[in-house]
Design a protein around this motif. Structure first.
Motif, mmCIF file in Angstrom:
data_model
loop_
_atom_site.group_PDB
_atom_site.id
_atom_site.type_symbol
_atom_site.label_atom_id
_atom_site.label_comp_id
_atom_site.label_asym_id
_atom_site.label_seq_id
_atom_site.Cartn_x
_atom_site.Cartn_y
_atom_site.Cartn_z
ATOM 1 N N LEU A 102 73.914 95.687 156.117
ATOM 2 C CA LEU A 102 73.935 95.198 154.730
ATOM 3 C C LEU A 102 72.774 95.757 153.926
ATOM 4 O O LEU A 102 72.978 96.313 152.847
ATOM 5 C CB LEU A 102 73.899 93.667 154.708
ATOM 6 C CG LEU A 102 75.006 92.937 155.468
ATOM 7 C CD1 LEU A 102 74.826 91.423 155.329
ATOM 8 C CD2 LEU A 102 76.384 93.357 154.969
ATOM 9 N N ARG A 228 73.935 90.152 150.938
ATOM 10 C CA ARG A 228 73.294 91.386 150.476
ATOM 11 C C ARG A 228 72.629 91.180 149.112
ATOM 12 O O ARG A 228 71.473 91.576 148.893
ATOM 13 C CB ARG A 228 74.336 92.512 150.372
ATOM 14 C CG ARG A 228 73.708 93.888 150.092
ATOM 15 C CD ARG A 228 74.734 94.866 149.489
ATOM 16 N NE ARG A 228 75.966 94.934 150.214
ATOM 17 C CZ ARG A 228 76.227 95.796 151.205
ATOM 18 N NH1 ARG A 228 75.305 96.672 151.560
ATOM 19 N NH2 ARG A 228 77.406 95.790 151.815
ATOM 20 N N SER A 254 70.396 98.653 149.682
ATOM 21 C CA SER A 254 71.651 98.519 150.411
ATOM 22 C C SER A 254 71.719 99.575 151.512
ATOM 23 O O SER A 254 71.310 100.722 151.316
ATOM 24 C CB SER A 254 72.843 98.676 149.462
ATOM 25 O OG SER A 254 72.931 97.581 148.586
#
Length: 276
Positions: A102, A228, A254
């Protein structure tokens, strides 16, 4: 006051609460690679997980392993919902159970080989035939990648031993139980200043994408994206950045498996991997 009356009062109060307040909070288990002792991991991660609970509405329960091999057994069996793991573990977890990274930090992961600065070890060749210690066979920068480079690129012959954690590595070197030991900059920098001053970095690995925070695919897409987004939001706040730095997730971005971790397969590290 009768039990019947108390039941009626509870039902009356409950009628004014949102239904979701009465529903059980969805809780996910999190397993953390044991670079530190379980106590240290709990202290570092608990404040961050409380904030993530506030941001996401989920519950998070730490599932601690005292050794890296036990941690590996855990995720290879798909027991944890969420993982914080090293780059090679990410490859293992994705292949075995489809775990999805994530987020990760921005700074590259660099393995280090340390010696006691007062020892007679001054060059890599001085380590031929010596005992070297590492956290575990599959600790990436501190062991797996390091051992592969020392053997294949540098042509060293040495005896490997595994002592369970980065903290143990540094102390084995300082008490003379090993000629050198593998770690990473992030764990060495968290040691007391007096210990750091006594250790000298003799060798470093090339940098790779650092440890990610990953989710099992049984979590819904919405849940994964919610988690996330919470990490990225915390990284935008001074207090959040401090919590993230404590667990070595500095400058969070990310993560993408194909971009960040799949290239590690080209290193062909399988022959150096193990389960001791």
């Amino acid at each position: 006051m009768s039990m019947h009356f108390l039941t009626l009062v509870f039902l009356l109060l409950a009628s004014f609460l949102p239904m979701q307040a009465l529903a059980e909070k969805q809780t996910f288990t999190i397993s953390i690679v044991p670079q530190y002792t379980p106590v240290d991991i709990g202290q570092r991660w608990t404040p961050l997980l409380k904030r993530l609970e506030e941001e996401t509405g989920y519950g998070f329960q730490l599932r601690l392993s005292d050794t890296i091999p036990r941690f590996e057994t855990d995720f290879l069996s798909a027991i944890p919902d969420l993982l914080y793991l090293n780059p090679y573990h990410m490859v293992m977890a994705a292949k075995a159970q489809g775990y999805i990274p994530l987020v990760r930090g921005s700074d590259p992961l660099i393995g280090i080989l340390v010696v006691d600065q007062n020892s007679a070890i001054k060059t890599l060749q001085d380590l031929n035939g010596k005992r070297l210690v590492f956290p575990a066979p599959n600790a990436f920068g501190a062991s797996l990648y390091m051992r592969a480079l020392l053997t294949e690129k540098e042509g060293l012959h040495f005896n490997s031993d595994y002592v369970g954690s980065h903290q143990n590595v540094y102390r084995h070197v300082l008490i003379g139980e090993a000629a050198a030991g593998g770690g990473i900059h992030a764990t060495l920098e968290k040691e007391p200043a007096a210990l750091q001053k006594r250790l000298q970095v003799l060798y470093t690995t090339p940098g790779v994408a650092p440890h990610p925070f990953a989710a099992h695919p049984r979590l819904s897409h919405a849940a994964r994206e919610n988690i996330r987004a919470a990490f990225l939001k915390l990284d935008a706040e001074p207090a959040g950045r401090k919590m993230l730095a404590a667990v070595e997730l500095d400058k969070v971005i990310s993560a993408d498996f194909n971009r960040d971790y799949q290239p590690l397969e080209k290193l062909k590290l399988q022959q150096h991997a193990g389960s001791k």
